[in-house]
Design an enzyme around this catalytic site. Structure first.
Site, PDB file in Angstrom:
ATOM      1  N   ARG A 225       0.852  -1.189   0.000  1.00  0.00           N
ATOM      2  CA  ARG A 225       0.000   0.000   0.000  1.00  0.00           C
ATOM      3  C   ARG A 225       0.885   1.235   0.000  1.00  0.00           C
ATOM      4  O   ARG A 225       1.994   1.214   0.551  1.00  0.00           O
ATOM      5  CB  ARG A 225      -0.867   0.037   1.268  1.00  0.00           C
ATOM      6  N   HIS A 273      -1.591   1.126  -9.620  1.00  0.00           N
ATOM      7  CA  HIS A 273      -2.281   0.167  -8.726  1.00  0.00           C
ATOM      8  C   HIS A 273      -2.978  -0.942  -9.537  1.00  0.00           C
ATOM      9  O   HIS A 273      -4.207  -1.084  -9.488  1.00  0.00           O
ATOM     10  CB  HIS A 273      -3.296   0.892  -7.822  1.00  0.00           C
TER      11      HIS A 273
END
Ligand code: GLV
Length: 310
Positions: A225, A273
């Site tokens: 993350r 992402h």
């Protein structure tokens, strides 16, 4: 039948609805904002739903992440009392993630950034050939994703280690664990891959101190993350040359703001992402199974422990 509420940042509701209704005929599937009577909602499928989405839904029994991470769910301080949190554990996604990690491990091991630089000046030259068995790769996080990537990296012959909260046994992978062993793990790691869950304990784990603990010229690969990285510290380590190159798939703010220095940084491989995207077809069986279990009062698989948040 109780209802399922779907809320995601992507437009995948129709695909999920079709896939789930094939498995559970007659399923009452409601896509945000068409919630209907909020008291009907017992199961929620969510990706980055804004805090407060579930206010006024007292009967929610389970919130299922549409991804492998659940940090976006815990970001809502007002989750319905007693609701269970679960995540996807999908071999298709683990495979995709390992491919993405391997892509960069091999890229850095085989000196791709250096050769790309030499090409700019039309320089035909051979750098010293790298040796796989002595190349030290380290994976932060040995859960479903990290363990798969670590095994595949080890299978290619790299000197592979992993660090996790508790000790892990994976063939060919040296296990470092706990706070105490983090610095030793970093000190031996030339290519660092972060596949940790984002929790209070792992927030900012890639910072000035931990980056300095890596050997000079190390590489960093992050597809955990964005919150794992202190972005200013990463930029400083890249600019000083202590970190040679970084592959980043996740950022603190997504989409990455237009003025972020990462966009044009010559030492950054930047991805939006996408290292392991969620696939309703491969994840369908487990979500359908979870819905059936929750509607019949059983506990679904892959529940998250709220104490450790993964
Ligand atoms: C994606 O980032 C996921 O959590 O699956």
């Amino acid at each position: 039948m109780p209802a399922v509420l779907f809320r995601s940042t992507s437009d995948s509701a129709p695909a999920w609805e079709e896939m789930l209704k094939q498995r559970i005929p007659g399923l009452d599937f409601r896509a945000w904002p068409d919630v209907g009577n909020p008291e009907d909602i017992e199961f929620v499928l969510a990706w980055k739903m804004p805090p407060g989405t579930l206010d006024g839904m007292p009967n929610v029994k389970c919130i299922c992440s549409l991804g492998q991470g659940v940090d976006h769910i815990f970001a809502d301080p007002g989750l319905p009392e007693g609701a269970q949190i679960m995540r996807l554990v999908d071999p298709w996604m683990s495979q995709a993630m390992s491919e993405w990690v391997l892509l960069h491990v091999l890229r850095y091991h085989r000196q791709a950034p250096e050769y790309e630089e030499l090409r700019k000046s039309k320089t035909w030259t051979a750098l010293p050939a790298p040796d796989t068995a002595s190349r030290k790769v380290g994976i932060l996080g040995l859960g479903a994703l990290g363990a798969d990537a670590a095994s595949k990296i080890a299978a290619l012959g790299f000197d592979t280690a992993g660090w996790s909260r508790t000790e892990k046994q994976i063939d060919g992978v040296k296990s470092y664990y706990g706070e105490d062993q983090l610095m030793d793990f970093l000190g031996r790691t030339e290519i660092l891959c972060c596949l940790l869950p984002l929790t209070k304990a792992t927030e900012g784990v890639i910072n000035a101190k931990t980056l300095a603990a890596l050997p000079k010229g190390a590489f960093v690969i992050n597809s955990g993350r964005g919150g794992h990285v202190v972005e200013e510290d990463m930029l400083a380590a890249l600019d000083s040359g202590h970190i040679a190159h970084a592959a980043l798939d996740v950022f603190r703010t997504e989409p990455l703001p237009q003025d972020s220095p990462f966009w044009e940084h010559p030492k950054v491989d930047l991805w939006p992402h996408v290292s392991a995207q969620t696939n309703p077809v491969s994840a369908g069986d487990q979500v359908a199974d979870a819905i059936r279990k929750v509607f019949s009062g059983e506990a679904p698989d892959n529940l998250v422990d709220p104490k450790v948040q993964y």
